[in-house]
Motif scaffolding. Structure first.
Motif, PDB file in Angstrom:
ATOM      1  N   PRO A 115     -27.386  34.568  41.445  1.00  0.00           N
ATOM      2  CA  PRO A 115     -26.791  33.275  41.072  1.00  0.00           C
ATOM      3  C   PRO A 115     -25.351  33.189  41.569  1.00  0.00           C
TER       4      PRO A 115
ATOM      5  N   ARG B  12     -29.021  28.648  50.106  1.00  0.00           N
ATOM      6  CA  ARG B  12     -29.010  28.165  48.730  1.00  0.00           C
ATOM      7  C   ARG B  12     -30.399  27.628  48.397  1.00  0.00           C
TER       8      ARG B  12
ATOM      9  N   GLU C  77     -33.481  26.047  45.687  1.00  0.00           N
ATOM     10  CA  GLU C  77     -33.581  24.944  44.746  1.00  0.00           C
ATOM     11  C   GLU C  77     -33.505  25.430  43.297  1.00  0.00           C
ATOM     12  N   GLU C  78     -33.605  26.747  43.112  1.00  0.00           N
ATOM     13  CA  GLU C  78     -33.614  27.306  41.759  1.00  0.00           C
ATOM     14  C   GLU C  78     -32.218  27.271  41.139  1.00  0.00           C
ATOM     15  N   ARG C  79     -32.184  27.085  39.842  1.00  0.00           N
ATOM     16  CA  ARG C  79     -30.943  27.214  39.081  1.00  0.00           C
ATOM     17  C   ARG C  79     -31.228  28.153  37.917  1.00  0.00           C
ATOM     18  N   ARG C  80     -30.312  29.087  37.671  1.00  0.00           N
ATOM     19  CA  ARG C  80     -30.546  30.139  36.688  1.00  0.00           C
ATOM     20  C   ARG C  80     -29.413  30.156  35.672  1.00  0.00           C
ATOM     21  N   ARG C  81     -29.786  30.153  34.394  1.00  0.00           N
ATOM     22  CA  ARG C  81     -28.781  30.217  33.331  1.00  0.00           C
ATOM     23  C   ARG C  81     -28.237  31.644  33.248  1.00  0.00           C
TER      24      ARG C  81
ATOM     25  N   ARG D 130     -24.358  28.123  31.504  1.00  0.00           N
ATOM     26  CA  ARG D 130     -24.848  26.957  32.235  1.00  0.00           C
ATOM     27  C   ARG D 130     -25.695  27.417  33.421  1.00  0.00           C
ATOM     28  N   PRO D 131     -26.654  26.613  33.827  1.00  0.00           N
ATOM     29  CA  PRO D 131     -27.457  26.978  35.007  1.00  0.00           C
ATOM     30  C   PRO D 131     -26.582  27.045  36.249  1.00  0.00           C
ATOM     31  N   ALA D 132     -26.821  28.075  37.058  1.00  0.00           N
ATOM     32  CA  ALA D 132     -26.060  28.255  38.300  1.00  0.00           C
ATOM     33  C   ALA D 132     -27.017  28.262  39.480  1.00  0.00           C
ATOM     34  N   ALA D 133     -26.549  27.755  40.602  1.00  0.00           N
ATOM     35  CA  ALA D 133     -27.353  27.775  41.826  1.00  0.00           C
ATOM     36  C   ALA D 133     -27.673  29.214  42.202  1.00  0.00           C
TER      37      ALA D 133
END
Length: 208
Positions: free
Chosen positions: A152, A185, A187-191, A197-200
């Motif tokens: 992330p 980069r 498409e997933e975002r991970r907390r 907060r979700p991060a790229a």
């Protein structure tokens, strides 16, 4: 003239998912000089031995890291102060190493909290940190070994801060990441625990 011997001393880095930052592997010396003092893992270069082989041998023998957990090694710089070793003139070729998860007796310290070490090893750590900061996001074997196949954006911030000593500007870091060959980069975002907060998520292309 007295002949020098060549030692290989390794700045061994660990950056596991549960680690707050990058740490450096150190361990007590078994023999004089400086028996019992903490030091970087180091060995004398054997006849016909390649530097990478010696670096791996040092990490295995002095830190107790199995070879399978040594992700990558590379060369940094040579230290040639004639009085750096009380036994006589010794050239030290400083190497970097990155290790993954393993069980072992080594002690791991953040760059900003490395204790007093034997020989000139604190100086080696200081110089190595600056050089490694320059390699990050530019040298692919080093970067991939340390950052992992995917991470992330918050981990990229923490990793950059650990080596540079200051937190990077997010916009500048995003531009840096976008310019790394083979890194994209997703498409997933991970907390993450760091921000909640979700991060790229960034990922390297699979290696052939």
């Amino acid at each position: 003239m007295e002949q020098s011997v060549v030692s290989v001393d390794v700045v061994t880095l660990r950056y596991l998912p549960e680690d707050a930052g990058v740490t450096v592997g150190i361990a007590p010396r078994e023999f004089d000089p400086f028996a019992g003092r903490l030091a970087l893992p180091g060995v004398l270069l054997g006849r016909g031995e390649r530097l990478a082989e010696a670096a791996r041998r040092a990490v295995r023998a002095k830190l107790g890291v199995p070879d399978a957990a040594i992700d990558a090694v590379g060369q940094l710089v040579t230290f040639d102060e004639p009085t750096r070793d009380p036994r006589g003139p010794t050239l030290s070729i400083a190497m970097w190493g990155v290790v993954g998860p393993h069980e072992g007796p080594a002690r791991w310290a953040p760059f900003d909290a490395v204790p007093a070490l034997a020989f000139d090893h604190n100086r080696i750590v200081e110089v190595a940190r600056n050089l490694l900061a320059q390699l990050l996001w530019k040298d692919l074997p080093f970067t991939r070994a340390l950052a992992g196949a995917e991470f992330p954006a918050t981990r990229a911030v923490d990793l950059t801060a650990a080596l540079h000593g200051v937190r990077p500007d997010p916009a500048n870091l995003n531009r840096t990441l976008a310019a790394v060959p083979g890194l994209r980069r997703t498409e997933e975002r991970r907390r993450t625990k760091a921000t909640g907060r979700p991060a790229a998520v960034w990922a390297f292309d699979p290696e052939d």
